[in-house]
Design a protein around this motif. Structure first.
Motif, PDB file in Angstrom:
ATOM      1  N   LEU A  73       0.821  -1.215   0.000  1.00 29.29           N
ATOM      2  CA  LEU A  73       0.000   0.000   0.000  1.00 29.29           C
ATOM      3  C   LEU A  73       0.853   1.262   0.000  1.00 29.29           C
ATOM      4  O   LEU A  73       0.500   2.261  -0.643  1.00 29.29           O
ATOM      5  N   ILE A  74       1.981   1.237   0.692  1.00 32.21           N
ATOM      6  CA  ILE A  74       2.902   2.380   0.679  1.00 32.21           C
ATOM      7  C   ILE A  74       3.444   2.588  -0.723  1.00 32.21           C
ATOM      8  O   ILE A  74       3.521   3.718  -1.219  1.00 32.21           O
ATOM      9  N   ALA A  75       3.816   1.505  -1.382  1.00 26.72           N
ATOM     10  CA  ALA A  75       4.344   1.612  -2.744  1.00 26.72           C
ATOM     11  C   ALA A  75       3.299   2.194  -3.688  1.00 26.72           C
ATOM     12  O   ALA A  75       3.604   3.098  -4.489  1.00 26.72           O
ATOM     13  N   ILE A  76       2.075   1.707  -3.603  1.00 24.74           N
ATOM     14  CA  ILE A  76       1.005   2.230  -4.462  1.00 24.74           C
ATOM     15  C   ILE A  76       0.762   3.709  -4.165  1.00 24.74           C
ATOM     16  O   ILE A  76       0.651   4.535  -5.081  1.00 24.74           O
ATOM     17  N   GLY A  77       0.696   4.067  -2.892  1.00 20.99           N
ATOM     18  CA  GLY A  77       0.456   5.457  -2.509  1.00 20.99           C
ATOM     19  C   GLY A  77       1.565   6.396  -2.952  1.00 20.99           C
ATOM     20  O   GLY A  77       1.307   7.488  -3.460  1.00 20.99           O
ATOM     21  N   MET A  78       2.824   5.963  -2.792  1.00 24.24           N
ATOM     22  CA  MET A  78       3.942   6.830  -3.174  1.00 24.24           C
ATOM     23  C   MET A  78       4.060   6.987  -4.688  1.00 24.24           C
ATOM     24  O   MET A  78       4.362   8.079  -5.174  1.00 24.24           O
ATOM     25  N   LEU A  79       3.842   5.912  -5.425  1.00 22.21           N
ATOM     26  CA  LEU A  79       3.878   6.023  -6.884  1.00 22.21           C
ATOM     27  C   LEU A  79       2.772   6.931  -7.402  1.00 22.21           C
ATOM     28  O   LEU A  79       2.993   7.759  -8.298  1.00 22.21           O
TER      29      LEU A  79
END
Length: 108
Positions: A73-79
């Motif tokens: 979820l962090i990866a999706i949010g940051m991208l």
């Protein structure tokens, strides 16, 4: 760790990934700092763990599962944050920046 691969894909990536996507867009649209994606994604990871437990009988208190869900979820949010920020900078300041890709800008 995780209940099953279809539950992980459906719950974490599709449902909560969509929430992380909207969170990244909202934070970038309001010019908030990137680090704010992390606490929101950690909370989304906890909600993901709870729904996996309540609906599919997965482990509730699994630190490894929570970290995996939260990392995705962090990866999706940051991208999404970076993509939205680049788009907004290029659209709002066309005399200063031009997009060179979905995540990069170039100064004119």
């Amino acid at each position: 760790m995780i209940t099953s691969v279809p539950v992980f894909i459906g719950l974490t990536i599709v449902l909560f990934g969509g929430c992380a996507f909207m969170t990244g867009q909202a934070l970038a649209a309001t010019w908030r700092p990137l680090w704010q994606v992390i606490p929101y994604a950690l909370l989304l990871g906890a909600a993901d763990r709870f729904l996996g437990f309540a609906l599919f009988g997965g482990p509730l208190l699994s630190p490894a599962g929570w970290l995996l869900d939260s990392a995705v979820l962090i990866a999706i949010g940051m991208l999404t944050y970076r993509r939205t920020q680049v788009r907004r900078m290029a659209d709002q300041y066309p005399w200063l920046y031009v997009r060179t890709g979905p995540f990069t800008l170039r100064k004119l």
